[in-house]
Write a protein that holds these residues in place. Structure first.
Motif, PDB file in Angstrom:
ATOM      1  N   CYS A  81       0.830  -1.212   0.000  1.00 45.99           N
ATOM      2  CA  CYS A  81       0.000   0.000   0.000  1.00 45.99           C
ATOM      3  C   CYS A  81       0.861   1.257   0.000  1.00 45.99           C
ATOM      4  CB  CYS A  81      -0.941   0.005   1.204  1.00 45.99           C
ATOM      5  SG  CYS A  81      -2.257  -1.226   1.096  1.00 45.99           S
ATOM      6  N   ALA A  82       1.933   1.244   0.761  1.00 39.53           N
ATOM      7  CA  ALA A  82       2.827   2.403   0.809  1.00 39.53           C
ATOM      8  C   ALA A  82       3.467   2.640  -0.559  1.00 39.53           C
ATOM      9  CB  ALA A  82       3.899   2.199   1.878  1.00 39.53           C
ATOM     10  N   LEU A  83       3.855   1.563  -1.244  1.00 37.98           N
ATOM     11  CA  LEU A  83       4.450   1.705  -2.574  1.00 37.98           C
ATOM     12  C   LEU A  83       3.449   2.282  -3.577  1.00 37.98           C
ATOM     13  CD1 LEU A  83       6.517  -1.598  -2.824  1.00 37.98           C
ATOM     14  CD2 LEU A  83       7.400   0.726  -2.572  1.00 37.98           C
ATOM     15  N   VAL A  84       2.228   1.807  -3.518  1.00 39.51           N
ATOM     16  CA  VAL A  84       1.196   2.330  -4.415  1.00 39.51           C
ATOM     17  C   VAL A  84       0.960   3.811  -4.119  1.00 39.51           C
ATOM     18  CG1 VAL A  84      -1.269   2.213  -4.982  1.00 39.51           C
ATOM     19  CG2 VAL A  84       0.083   0.126  -4.846  1.00 39.51           C
ATOM     20  N   GLU A 117     -11.606   8.411  -1.337  1.00 42.79           N
ATOM     21  CA  GLU A 117     -12.921   7.806  -1.119  1.00 42.79           C
ATOM     22  C   GLU A 117     -12.849   6.285  -1.244  1.00 42.79           C
ATOM     23  OE1 GLU A 117     -17.119   7.718  -3.461  1.00 42.79           O
ATOM     24  OE2 GLU A 117     -16.209   9.694  -3.174  1.00 42.79           O
ATOM     25  N   TRP A 118     -12.170   5.802  -2.291  1.00 44.49           N
ATOM     26  CA  TRP A 118     -12.002   4.367  -2.482  1.00 44.49           C
ATOM     27  C   TRP A 118     -11.148   3.764  -1.372  1.00 44.49           C
ATOM     28  CZ3 TRP A 118     -14.344   1.114  -5.770  1.00 44.49           C
ATOM     29  CH2 TRP A 118     -15.047   1.661  -6.836  1.00 44.49           C
ATOM     30  N   GLN A 119     -10.115   4.493  -0.978  1.00 42.33           N
ATOM     31  CA  GLN A 119      -9.224   4.003   0.070  1.00 42.33           C
ATOM     32  C   GLN A 119      -9.978   3.866   1.386  1.00 42.33           C
ATOM     33  OE1 GLN A 119      -5.607   6.219   0.452  1.00 42.33           O
ATOM     34  NE2 GLN A 119      -4.967   5.149   2.278  1.00 42.33           N
ATOM     35  N   ASN A 120     -10.778   4.842   1.739  1.00 39.00           N
ATOM     36  CA  ASN A 120     -11.542   4.774   2.986  1.00 39.00           C
ATOM     37  C   ASN A 120     -12.539   3.618   2.953  1.00 39.00           C
ATOM     38  OD1 ASN A 120     -10.206   6.928   4.147  1.00 39.00           O
ATOM     39  ND2 ASN A 120     -11.680   8.431   3.415  1.00 39.00           N
TER      40      ASN A 120
END
Length: 73
Positions: free
Chosen positions: A46-49, A59-62
């Motif tokens: 996730c950090a790399l993305v 919004e998608w991440q939440n």
């Protein structure tokens, strides 16, 4: 706490019994370590993305975080 049953070869059980007093505690510990490694690998991905800005909008991440938290209950 739920109970599960697993089948292992006799030679593996003999080996485990020679090394530890409580084979159930060993298996539980190994599974917890595996889960922690999986969680850490996901966090790195996730950090790399995020760094590459290839990921989802906030919004998608939440929504994904909420789904993930709900699934772990």
């Amino acid at each position: 706490m739920a109970k599960i049953s697993i089948s292992l070869p006799d030679e593996l059980l003999t080996y485990i019994d020679q090394k530890v007093e409580n084979r159930s505690a060993l298996i539980e510990s190994l599974l917890q370590q595996w889960q922690q490694q999986e969680d850490a690998a996901l966090a790195v991905a996730c950090a790399l993305v995020d760094e590459l800005e290839l990921g989802w909008g906030s919004e998608w991440q939440n929504a994904a975080i909420t789904d993930w938290e709900t699934s772990r209950l």
